[in-house]
Design a protein around this motif. Structure first.
Motif, PDB file in Angstrom:
ATOM      1  N   GLN A  82     -10.887   4.797   3.173  1.00 16.04           N
ATOM      2  CA  GLN A  82     -10.680   6.136   3.728  1.00 16.04           C
ATOM      3  C   GLN A  82     -10.562   7.179   2.610  1.00 16.04           C
ATOM      4  N   TYR A  85      -3.613   1.062  -3.206  1.00 12.59           N
ATOM      5  CA  TYR A  85      -3.923   1.111  -1.774  1.00 12.59           C
ATOM      6  C   TYR A  85      -4.550  -0.199  -1.310  1.00 12.59           C
ATOM      7  N   CYS A 105       0.819  -1.201   0.000  1.00 14.26           N
ATOM      8  CA  CYS A 105       0.000   0.000   0.000  1.00 14.26           C
ATOM      9  C   CYS A 105       0.860   1.262   0.000  1.00 14.26           C
ATOM     10  N   GLU A 155      -0.071   4.104   1.051  1.00 14.21           N
ATOM     11  CA  GLU A 155      -0.403   4.915   2.225  1.00 14.21           C
ATOM     12  C   GLU A 155       0.207   4.344   3.510  1.00 14.21           C
ATOM     13  N   CYS A 156      -0.068   3.071   3.790  1.00  8.77           N
ATOM     14  CA  CYS A 156       0.340   2.503   5.084  1.00  8.77           C
ATOM     15  C   CYS A 156       1.461   1.468   4.982  1.00  8.77           C
ATOM     16  N   CYS A 160      -7.199   1.600   3.405  1.00  4.69           N
ATOM     17  CA  CYS A 160      -6.798   2.940   2.955  1.00  4.69           C
ATOM     18  C   CYS A 160      -7.663   3.413   1.791  1.00  4.69           C
TER      19      CYS A 160
END
Length: 88
Positions: free
Chosen positions: A66, A59, A39, A41-42, A63
């Motif tokens: 979100q 993602y 991902c 994002e994370c 994520c």
């Protein structure tokens, strides 16, 4: 000279502009290319099934949910020429 009257095709122009904006918004949302394994994002691993189902996925599911919630404020209605928007 401004007379305060709209053109005869003002409504159609607003409809066309709204459709164009919606198409541009969707085209920008489409991902392409090779799916990522982790991902953006994370950093969590993206399951292989998701990578195969969604080409160009960037993602993980959490994520992406979100991100979708954040982007859901797009109204898709073009008020650039309406008098109602000028009153607000």
């Amino acid at each position: 000279m401004a007379s305060g009257w709209a053109n005869d095709d003002a409504v159609q122009q607003q409809i066309d502009s709204t459709v164009d904006d919606a198409v541009a918004h969707v085209r920008n949302a489409i991902s392409g290319g090779e799916s990522l394994k982790f991902c953006d994002e994370c950093g969590e691993a993206i399951p292989e099934a998701r990578r195969k189902a969604v080409p160009g996925v960037r993602y993980c599911i959490k994520c992406q949910q979100q991100k979708d919630l954040h982007n859901s404020t797009f109204s898709g209605y073009n008020r650039r020429g309406s008098k109602d928007s000028q009153l607000r």
